[in-house]
Design an enzyme around this catalytic site. Structure first.
Site, mmCIF file in Angstrom:
data_model
loop_
_atom_site.group_PDB
_atom_site.id
_atom_site.type_symbol
_atom_site.label_atom_id
_atom_site.label_comp_id
_atom_site.label_asym_id
_atom_site.label_seq_id
_atom_site.Cartn_x
_atom_site.Cartn_y
_atom_site.Cartn_z
ATOM 1 N N PHE A 35 84.691 58.167 56.706
ATOM 2 C CA PHE A 35 84.992 57.898 58.119
ATOM 3 C C PHE A 35 86.213 58.710 58.560
ATOM 4 C CE2 PHE A 35 87.145 54.940 61.258
ATOM 5 C CZ PHE A 35 86.484 55.484 62.329
ATOM 6 N N THR A 36 87.293 58.603 57.826
ATOM 7 C CA THR A 36 88.468 59.430 58.135
ATOM 8 C C THR A 36 88.807 60.371 56.985
ATOM 9 O OG1 THR A 36 89.886 57.634 57.362
ATOM 10 C CG2 THR A 36 89.551 57.816 59.735
ATOM 11 N N LEU A 62 79.101 46.465 45.832
ATOM 12 C CA LEU A 62 79.147 47.627 44.948
ATOM 13 C C LEU A 62 79.109 47.132 43.509
ATOM 14 C CD1 LEU A 62 79.698 50.715 44.559
ATOM 15 C CD2 LEU A 62 82.126 50.148 44.560
ATOM 16 N N LYS A 104 86.192 40.251 39.924
ATOM 17 C CA LYS A 104 85.950 38.970 39.250
ATOM 18 C C LYS A 104 84.835 39.136 38.202
ATOM 19 C CE LYS A 104 83.893 34.724 40.692
ATOM 20 N NZ LYS A 104 83.125 34.346 41.869
ATOM 21 N N ALA A 113 95.976 47.911 48.972
ATOM 22 C CA ALA A 113 96.879 48.692 49.821
ATOM 23 C C ALA A 113 97.055 47.927 51.124
ATOM 24 C CB ALA A 113 96.298 50.078 50.085
ATOM 25 N N TYR A 144 93.440 45.840 62.775
ATOM 26 C CA TYR A 144 94.081 46.385 61.567
ATOM 27 C C TYR A 144 95.055 45.362 60.973
ATOM 28 C CZ TYR A 144 96.582 49.812 58.655
ATOM 29 O OH TYR A 144 97.155 50.503 57.605
ATOM 30 N N HIS A 180 95.170 63.832 57.988
ATOM 31 C CA HIS A 180 94.213 64.470 58.880
ATOM 32 C C HIS A 180 94.968 65.114 60.045
ATOM 33 C CE1 HIS A 180 90.805 65.153 61.406
ATOM 34 N NE2 HIS A 180 90.010 64.782 60.417
HETATM 35 P P1 NAD Z 1 93.047 57.618 55.501
HETATM 36 O O1 NAD Z 1 92.390 57.285 56.778
HETATM 37 O O2 NAD Z 1 93.353 59.036 55.206
HETATM 38 O O3 NAD Z 1 92.214 57.052 54.266
HETATM 39 C C1 NAD Z 1 91.375 55.946 54.327
HETATM 40 C C2 NAD Z 1 90.092 56.290 53.581
HETATM 41 O O4 NAD Z 1 89.217 55.146 53.591
HETATM 42 C C3 NAD Z 1 89.327 57.428 54.226
HETATM 43 O O5 NAD Z 1 88.932 58.362 53.253
HETATM 44 C C4 NAD Z 1 88.119 56.741 54.859
HETATM 45 O O6 NAD Z 1 86.991 57.586 54.978
HETATM 46 C C5 NAD Z 1 87.912 55.587 53.904
HETATM 47 N N1 NAD Z 1 87.189 54.453 54.489
HETATM 48 C C6 NAD Z 1 87.398 53.856 55.688
HETATM 49 N N2 NAD Z 1 86.540 52.850 55.865
HETATM 50 C C7 NAD Z 1 85.772 52.783 54.740
HETATM 51 C C8 NAD Z 1 84.707 51.955 54.333
HETATM 52 N N3 NAD Z 1 84.252 50.958 55.106
HETATM 53 N N4 NAD Z 1 84.139 52.188 53.122
HETATM 54 C C9 NAD Z 1 84.582 53.196 52.321
HETATM 55 N N5 NAD Z 1 85.587 54.012 52.667
HETATM 56 C C10 NAD Z 1 86.180 53.805 53.869
HETATM 57 O O7 NAD Z 1 94.375 56.747 55.447
HETATM 58 P P2 NAD Z 1 95.553 56.685 54.356
HETATM 59 O O8 NAD Z 1 96.800 56.958 55.064
HETATM 60 O O9 NAD Z 1 95.207 57.464 53.162
HETATM 61 O O10 NAD Z 1 95.529 55.133 54.008
HETATM 62 C C11 NAD Z 1 94.995 54.636 52.794
HETATM 63 C C12 NAD Z 1 95.266 53.134 52.705
HETATM 64 O O11 NAD Z 1 96.670 52.897 52.717
HETATM 65 C C13 NAD Z 1 94.659 52.341 53.857
HETATM 66 O O12 NAD Z 1 94.164 51.118 53.353
HETATM 67 C C14 NAD Z 1 95.839 52.087 54.754
HETATM 68 O O13 NAD Z 1 95.694 50.914 55.499
HETATM 69 C C15 NAD Z 1 96.981 51.990 53.750
HETATM 70 N N6 NAD Z 1 98.267 52.316 54.381
HETATM 71 C C16 NAD Z 1 98.605 53.618 54.666
HETATM 72 C C17 NAD Z 1 99.815 53.893 55.288
HETATM 73 C C18 NAD Z 1 100.257 55.291 55.612
HETATM 74 O O14 NAD Z 1 101.307 55.459 56.219
HETATM 75 N N7 NAD Z 1 99.562 56.323 55.218
HETATM 76 C C19 NAD Z 1 100.678 52.833 55.630
HETATM 77 C C20 NAD Z 1 100.288 51.538 55.351
HETATM 78 C C21 NAD Z 1 99.089 51.283 54.703
HETATM 79 N N1 UDP Z 2 80.202 41.740 44.675
HETATM 80 C C1 UDP Z 2 80.122 43.111 44.524
HETATM 81 N N2 UDP Z 2 80.042 43.621 43.241
HETATM 82 C C2 UDP Z 2 80.049 42.839 42.139
HETATM 83 C C3 UDP Z 2 80.138 41.435 42.323
HETATM 84 C C4 UDP Z 2 80.226 40.920 43.606
HETATM 85 O O1 UDP Z 2 80.127 43.854 45.476
HETATM 86 O O2 UDP Z 2 79.994 43.379 41.039
HETATM 87 C C5 UDP Z 2 80.301 41.206 46.031
HETATM 88 C C6 UDP Z 2 79.123 40.339 46.408
HETATM 89 O O3 UDP Z 2 78.544 40.907 47.565
HETATM 90 C C7 UDP Z 2 79.729 38.998 46.751
HETATM 91 C C8 UDP Z 2 81.215 39.284 46.908
HETATM 92 O O4 UDP Z 2 81.456 40.399 46.089
HETATM 93 O O5 UDP Z 2 79.255 38.522 47.980
HETATM 94 C C9 UDP Z 2 82.084 38.128 46.455
HETATM 95 O O6 UDP Z 2 81.752 37.803 45.140
HETATM 96 P P1 UDP Z 2 82.066 36.370 44.535
HETATM 97 O O7 UDP Z 2 81.538 36.349 43.145
HETATM 98 O O8 UDP Z 2 83.496 36.059 44.704
HETATM 99 O O9 UDP Z 2 81.321 35.374 45.477
HETATM 100 P P2 UDP Z 2 79.777 35.055 45.708
HETATM 101 O O10 UDP Z 2 78.958 36.012 44.891
HETATM 102 O O11 UDP Z 2 79.658 33.664 45.266
HETATM 103 O O12 UDP Z 2 79.599 35.239 47.181
#
Ligand code: NAD
Ligand code: UDP
Ligand code: UDP
Length: 316
Positions: A35-36, A62, A104, A113, A144, A180
């Site tokens: 996404f980013t 996952l 778990k 993070a 956020y 970015h």
């Molecule tokens: P970034 O946007 O460069 O990186 C975030 C990454 O997460 C990207 O590669 C994006 O594609 C991926 N992503 C977003 N949604 C996703 C999803 N649903 N599934 C899988 N991947 C997904 O930002 P960053 O600065 O590298 O930040 C990384 C982490 O650190 C974030 O969790 C952010 O909240 C935290 N953080 C960063 C800062 C900072 O100043 N850089 C400060 C506080 C917290």
């Molecule tokens: N989950 C996952 N990978 C794993 C095990 C769990 O992505 O290897 C996900 C799954 O979708 C589940 C969530 O993690 O809904 C929370 O898991 P947990 O065992 O805590 O709760 P439950 O399975 O009872 O919802």
């Protein structure tokens, strides 16, 4: 050799973390929905025998076998996280649930993070971990801030309820190469504007403050936190406590880049925090860490990176 998952591994911080973990001898699985983040950030790792890149959105389950999980997936810049705010909350909350469920099942240690944004627009300055924050639950930053707060809640409930081995770091503003170029965050905006000779956009009067940490310092403490003693959960503030106004930052960038950019003022976005500075006493005492890179040195590295992107025509 530890099998280590980095979610958001193709992003700014995540890609530096992948580099570091591979250097430390981990077998790294990088998961990202791009996404980013971008493939460019990890292109140099694609041939590495212990690096694997997987396109996946953490809001979906996952199933992999790992021993360490660094959960970084989430857009971090206001422009990006406000683009699809519902997805932002889902990424933080569903993403945390899925990664905690995974941790778990496979009994992995998991690090979240989190962010200084959990303090919102703070009345306590500098911010200590014991401060509960002042966050607007219904504003444009809430997807956020509240998403990250809820993720922290989930981490501590999985710890209490399921004895998970958790670690939570609250990251303060961090900058460096691989941000970015159109990220919208202040450091990348100011540098790109200065390099292109455009006006520097100061939101509001520019007296609001932030404290900027260079990426190498931040990665060092994230790794230390992950390897700290079991039971030391945090939350731990990590960042550089040296505080600047946005006007001071703009002046520094202009002085380092050179050129003729002028300052122009734009409206301050709503809920923009007035001040932010980490108290890093806990990180210092428990992890023996403090930042070492001065803003000017880190900015020089970052300017060099953006200059190369512009030369390569890769800054679109
Ligand atoms: P970034 O946007 O460069 O990186 C975030 C990454 O997460 C990207 O590669 C994006 O594609 C991926 N992503 C977003 N949604 C996703 C999803 N649903 N599934 C899988 N991947 C997904 O930002 P960053 O600065 O590298 O930040 C990384 C982490 O650190 C974030 O969790 C952010 O909240 C935290 N953080 C960063 C800062 C900072 O100043 N850089 C400060 C506080 C917290
Ligand atoms: N989950 C996952 N990978 C794993 C095990 C769990 O992505 O290897 C996900 C799954 O979708 C589940 C969530 O993690 O809904 C929370 O898991 P947990 O065992 O805590 O709760 P439950 O399975 O009872 O919802
Ligand atoms: N900011 C600014 N000009 C810009 C981008 C941001 O003055 O072009 C300001 C913004 O209003 C905020 C500060 O810089 O006060 C830091 O913004 P950023 O988006 O980098 O991070 P955050 O607000 O999440 O700390």
């Amino acid at each position: 050799m530890k099998r280590t998952l980095v979610t958001g591994g193709a992003g700014f911080l995540g890609s530096h973390l992948c580099d570091r973990l591979l250097r430390d001898g981990h077998d790294v699985l990088c998961v990202d929905n791009f996404f980013t983040g971008s493939k460019r950030n990890v292109a140099h790792l694609l041939g590495h025998p212990y690096f694997e890149l997987m396109r996946h959105d953490v809001t979906f389950p996952l199933y992999v076998e790992v021993e360490r999980i660094f959960n970084l997936a989430c857009p971090a810049s206001p422009v990006h996280y406000q683009h699809d705010p519902v997805q932002t909350t889902k990424t933080s909350v569903h993403g945390a649930i899925n990664m905690l469920g995974l941790a778990k099942r496979v009994k992995a240690r998991i690090l979240q993070a989190s962010t200084s944004e959990v303090y919102g627009d703070p009345e306590v300055h500098p911010q200590v971990e014991g401060y509960w924050g002042r966050v607007n639950p219904i504003g444009i930053r809430s997807c956020y801030d509240e998403g990250k707060r809820c993720a922290e809640t989930l981490f501590f409930d999985y710890w209490r309820q399921h004895a998970l081995d958790i670690k939570v770091v609250r990251i303060f503003n961090t900058y460096g190469p691989r941000m970015h170029p159109n990220d919208g965050r202040v450091v990348s905006n100011f540098i790109m504007q200065a390099l292109r000779g455009e006006d520097i956009t100061i939101y509001g009067d520019g007296s609001q403050t932030r404290s900027f940490c260079y990426v190498d310092d931040l990665i060092e403490v994230i790794v230390r936190m992950m390897e700290s003693e079991r039971g030391f959960t945090g939350p731990v503030n990590i960042g550089n406590p040296v505080e600047y106004t946005m006007l001071e930052l703009a002046e520094k960038v202009i002085a380092l880049v050179g050129g003729r950019s002028k300052l122009v003022h734009k409206p301050l976005p709503s809920d923009d925090p007035r001040q932010r500075q980490p108290d890093i006493g806990v990180a210092r005492d428990r992890l023996g860490w403090q930042p070492t890179v001065a803003l000017e040195d880190g900015l020089k590295e970052t300017i060099g990176y953006f200059r190369r992107l512009l030369q390569d025509g890769a800054a679109a």
